[in-house]
Design an enzyme around this catalytic site. Structure first.
Site, PDB file in Angstrom:
ATOM      1  N   PHE A 196      22.846 -24.481 -19.016  1.00  0.00           N
ATOM      2  CA  PHE A 196      21.461 -24.860 -18.705  1.00  0.00           C
ATOM      3  C   PHE A 196      20.713 -23.646 -18.179  1.00  0.00           C
ATOM      4  O   PHE A 196      21.172 -22.986 -17.243  1.00  0.00           O
ATOM      5  CB  PHE A 196      21.415 -25.981 -17.658  1.00  0.00           C
ATOM      6  CG  PHE A 196      20.009 -26.449 -17.391  1.00  0.00           C
ATOM      7  CD1 PHE A 196      19.366 -27.291 -18.287  1.00  0.00           C
ATOM      8  CD2 PHE A 196      19.319 -26.036 -16.267  1.00  0.00           C
ATOM      9  CE1 PHE A 196      18.060 -27.710 -18.055  1.00  0.00           C
ATOM     10  CE2 PHE A 196      18.014 -26.446 -16.027  1.00  0.00           C
ATOM     11  CZ  PHE A 196      17.384 -27.298 -16.930  1.00  0.00           C
ATOM     12  N   ASP A 246      22.992 -15.987 -15.099  1.00  0.00           N
ATOM     13  CA  ASP A 246      22.009 -16.939 -14.604  1.00  0.00           C
ATOM     14  C   ASP A 246      22.540 -17.489 -13.286  1.00  0.00           C
ATOM     15  O   ASP A 246      23.430 -18.340 -13.267  1.00  0.00           O
ATOM     16  CB  ASP A 246      21.791 -18.054 -15.632  1.00  0.00           C
ATOM     17  CG  ASP A 246      20.805 -19.109 -15.134  1.00  0.00           C
ATOM     18  OD1 ASP A 246      20.495 -19.118 -13.918  1.00  0.00           O
ATOM     19  OD2 ASP A 246      20.360 -19.925 -15.957  1.00  0.00           O
ATOM     20  N   LYS A 278      15.688 -21.390  -7.349  1.00  0.00           N
ATOM     21  CA  LYS A 278      16.173 -22.467  -6.486  1.00  0.00           C
ATOM     22  C   LYS A 278      16.263 -22.053  -5.001  1.00  0.00           C
ATOM     23  O   LYS A 278      15.242 -22.020  -4.335  1.00  0.00           O
ATOM     24  CB  LYS A 278      17.498 -23.009  -7.018  1.00  0.00           C
ATOM     25  CG  LYS A 278      17.301 -23.791  -8.343  1.00  0.00           C
ATOM     26  CD  LYS A 278      18.409 -24.788  -8.631  1.00  0.00           C
ATOM     27  CE  LYS A 278      18.010 -25.745  -9.741  1.00  0.00           C
ATOM     28  NZ  LYS A 278      18.533 -25.420 -11.053  1.00  0.00           N
TER      29      LYS A 278
END
Ligand SMILES: *Cc1c(COP(=O)(O)O)cnc(C)c1O
Length: 406
Positions: free
Chosen positions: A141, A226, A255
């Site tokens: 993702f 990532d 995040k």
């Protein structure tokens, strides 16, 4: 001066919002540390952490201070001008990581978008247009923009929006032979989550990341990590690459970086960064003073030996209790993950039912996440109090008992 606000409730969501989410039945209205209160005043313990975002819980005093001070100083100037918080944040990230340069944006998807564009640009400048292929992993993702869903290894997110970005392939995660078979001199980048977050909290093997590093070097491809979910202390190291001892060429962070204030960052070396020359890429809000001031405060709290050691200790506390709950209930067969990114893998009888467990947990007053249909995920505050861990897991245990006993 207070302005009367019209009352709103969960039902309004279905009236006025685009229906791409399906939020819980209650509306959180206030948070403090690892506790949240809903409209009715009900208190919940938060192990969801805004999906690995609220790294310091809710309304941490250091973040409130940074945000309100900056709010009274300067909100926004655009990238026609630089600003002090952005430069301070870049210094902190450069000092703390392999990186020499930072690019700021507003989300994880945007950080990855910048990373993929940089990788393609570097290959284009150095080797020509043929070298543009990106290798990603199955079930990965990377965000929801068209480029990032195309790179992401979950067709359910990329199908149905017309032609995808081409030149992208997907190989099974943690499978070095598959990567070796796919990589070629046309590969410009390999992108890996050091721990696959959304698709089940699956940590990479160290040998896999080491092997990927070597393959990239052999084929003049860039290694992109990532770290949108794994970064900023989540694993007990500031970034997961430090936990594994494998250094990427490009790293993306978001995040937890803003602790709840939107910000993303792409980190890289000077040599690579120079390919994004003036005018090649940009964003209006990237490096916004409010976001950068908060992120500086996040890093100041997280990137200390005490906080990082605390994360490892809290991991053990979670893991021991969760394993016990798993054994007693038969609900899950494995507790995996690193630091405070933990996944409970559901046993065969409960496969596909992670959402039911979330709902049961919420009824007992504890917020948890799922990571796909088969894994219950915990991504709490990195400074969650031990007493909150114990109370939250007691509530979770009650929820599990009610669920498994019918
Ligand atoms: C959440 C996430 C993203 C996307 O971040 P957004 O801020 O939602 O755009 C990208 N990569 C990983 C690994 C993530 O967990």
């Amino acid at each position: 001066m207070s302005v009367e606000q019209a009352p709103v409730q969960r039902a309004d969501f279905d009236q006025v919002m685009v229906p791409n989410y399906s939020p819980a039945a209650f509306i959180p209205v206030r948070g403090e540390g690892s506790r949240v209160w809903d409209q009715s005043g009900r208190e919940l313990i938060d192990f969801a952490g805004g999906i690995a975002v609220n790294a310091l819980g809710h309304c941490h005093p250091a973040l409130v201070k940074a945000l309100t001070e900056q709010a009274n100083t300067l909100w926004h100037v655009s990238n026609v001008f630089t600003n002090e918080p952005a430069l301070r944040l870049a210094h902190k990230l450069v000092d703390a990581t392999f990186a020499e340069r930072a690019f700021f944006c507003n989300s994880g998807a945007e950080a990855n978008e910048a990373a993929f564009k940089l990788a393609r640009r570097v290959a284009h400048d150095r080797f020509g247009p043929e070298k543009h292929e990106i290798i990603a992993t199955v079930n990965s993702f990377h965000g929801r923009t068209l480029f990032t869903v195309s790179v992401g290894g979950q067709p359910k997110y990329s199908d149905g929006f017309g032609p995808k970005i081409t030149g992208i392939s997907h190989v099974p995660y943690n499978d070095l032979e598959a990567l070796k078979a796919q990589i070629s001199d046309k590969t410009c980048a390999v992108v890996i989550e050091p721990i696959q977050g959304e698709s089940g909290v699956v940590p990479a093997d160290k040998a896999y990341l080491e092997g990927a590093r070597k393959l990239c070097d052999t084929h003049n491809a860039l290694l992109i990590f990532d770290e949108v979910q794994t970064g900023v202390g989540r694993t007990g190291s500031l970034y997961a690459y430090q936990h594994y001892g494998v250094t990427p060429d490009i790293l993306t962070s978001a995040k937890s970086l803003g602790g709840g204030f939107p910000i993303g960052a792409m980190l890289t070396t000077t040599d690579l960064a120079k390919h994004l020359a003036v005018g090649t890429h940009g964003t209006t809000y990237g490096g916004n003073p409010l976001a950068c001031a908060v992120a500086c405060a996040v890093l100041d709290v997280v990137n200390t030996p005490e906080t990082l050691a605390g994360i490892k200790a809290k991991h053990e506390r979670f893991k021991a209790r969760l394993e016990k709950i798993g054994q007693q209930s038969g609900l899950f067969t494995q507790v995996r993950g690193v630091g405070l990114l933990i996944g409970c893998v559901l046993g065969d009888a409960w496969k596909g039912k992670a959402k039911d467990i979330l709902n049961a947990a919420e009824k007992e007053g504890v917020m948890v996440l799922q990571a796909g249909p088969d894994v219950v995920r915990f991504a709490p505050s990195l400074v969650v109090e031990d007493a909150d861990i114990d109370e939250g897991l007691a509530r979770f245990e009650r929820a599990v008992a009610k669920l498994t006993q019918g």
